[in-house]
Design an enzyme around this catalytic site. Structure first.
Site, short mmCIF file in Angstrom:
data_model
loop_
_atom_site.label_atom_id
_atom_site.label_comp_id
_atom_site.label_asym_id
_atom_site.label_seq_id
_atom_site.Cartn_x
_atom_site.Cartn_y
_atom_site.Cartn_z
NE ARG A 201 43.06 41.25 47.05
CZ ARG A 201 43.72 42.31 46.61
NH1 ARG A 201 44.71 42.17 45.73
NH2 ARG A 201 43.40 43.52 47.03
CE LYS A 225 38.44 42.61 45.52
NZ LYS A 225 38.24 42.77 46.97
CG HIS A 322 44.68 47.55 50.28
ND1 HIS A 322 45.00 47.60 51.62
CD2 HIS A 322 44.17 46.31 50.08
CE1 HIS A 322 44.70 46.45 52.20
NE2 HIS A 322 44.20 45.66 51.28
#
Length: 354
Positions: A201, A225, A322
């Site tokens: 990212r 994240k 993820h």
């Protein structure tokens, strides 16, 4: 890899978000402070700031659309205002979000924006309902917007090669862009190669410190994240680009506070997310005008390439960071569909008639 420096950068980012949060809280009803204190242990400052911005839109809607509430300062709203809201009011709010004015700006929200704002509202209602401070959880009664699947936009392999070649050569840049190109060429190649070769990212990319790179094992310590640190591995192509840039980086005297930062701006400060977004846009528009390429699209390009090569959705989910493999599956389902179409074309029942 030195996690203490790395954590320090993200601690600074958290401080910035906490200060912004205090400003937004001054615009909200006073009872909202309890909600944000209540969710603090399970959310990051960035997440809470996002909720605060979205919840502020809701109260501004009430203030502008409800005659009785328009006479009261938003800060003075009492918690019983939440029990006064009917399902129909929230459905009107969803419609309002499609297009409204703030100051002199027109603001629009598609399904994704509406869903995010409704999620923030639901979280707040849920908190006060479970705390037995309101009698009804009205937000639960409203259907969430249905999201339409969007085709993944990504660069094709030939476009990736063209992009990197053009960055190195400085082709198709304007005269003013070329003035700075020699200074930024190695940095820009390193950033683009890193994004395309690891699927990072953009926020993870700008947070990298020099000490986070382990060239012995081609590993990179990054802050994901969700607030956890992990190691991402990179191919030799990325290694070569980073080494070339670091030779130049050694000659730069960074500004105070950016001494450890890997990627520096022309002002010799840690590069920002916005700057990386702008440089991706600058180079990508010379490769394709039909696709709007952002750092996230480079991440999609990496994910698609990895899935094509491996066919392993769990591997792609793990490498991209993820938490839920269904997020990954949703993004790369089109690849499965293309594989099934290709399989159908392979089967021949009869020779074509002449």
């Amino acid at each position: 890899m030195n996690n203490s420096n790395y954590d320090k950068y993200y601690e600074e980012q958290d401080k910035v978000n906490i200060l912004k949060m205090r400003e937004v809280l001054d615009d909200l009803p006073r009872f909202c402070r309890q909600f944000f204190r209540g969710i603090e242990p399970t959310t990051s400052p960035r997440t809470r700031l996002g909720y605060a911005y979205d919840i502020r839109v809701f109260f501004e809607f009430l203030h502008s659309q409800n005659t009785a509430l328009s006479r009261i300062d938003i800060k003075d709203y009492q918690i019983d205002v939440l029990d006064m809201i009917e399902r129909e009011d929230l459905e009107e709010y969803m419609e309002y979000l499609s297009l409204y004015e703030k100051g002199e700006k027109e603001i629009t929200n598609a399904e994704q924006g509406k869903k995010r704002k409704m999620s923030a509202l639901r979280r707040m209602y849920d908190y006060f309902y479970k705390s037995e401070m309101i009698k009804r959880n009205t937000a639960e009664l409203v259907n969430m917007p249905k999201l339409h699947e969007h085709e993944i936009i990504r660069l094709e392999p030939n476009e990736v090669a063209t992009l990197l070649d053009q960055v190195e050569a400085g082709e198709k840049l304007t005269k003013s862009q070329l003035k700075y190109h020699e200074k930024t060429k190695l940095r820009d190649v390193a950033i683009l190669t890193l994004l395309l070769g690891t699927g990072l990212r953009v926020s993870e990319c700008v947070g990298i410190d020099i000490d986070d790179i382990d060239f012995e094992n081609n590993g990179l310590s990054i802050h994901r994240k969700g607030g956890y640190n992990t190691v991402v591995y990179f191919p030799d192509e990325v290694k070569d680009a980073l080494i070339d840039y670091l030779e130049q980086r050694k000659l730069i005297i960074p500004c105070e506070g950016s001494e450890k930062a890997l990627f520096l701006s022309l002002q010799n400060k840690r590069i920002t997310v916005r700057s990386v977004e702008n440089l991706v846009k600058k180079y990508a528009r010379n490769v394709t005008t039909l696709k709007k390429i952002t750092p996230h699209k480079l991440r999609s390009t990496f994910g698609t390439n990895l899935y094509k090569e491996s066919g392993d959705i769990y591997l792609v989910a793990d490498v991209l960071g993820h938490k839920d493999v269904n997020t990954t599956r949703k993004h790369y389902a089109a690849q499965d569909d293309e594989n099934r179409r290709r399989a159908a074309r392979m089967v021949k029942l009869r020779e074509n008639k002449k």
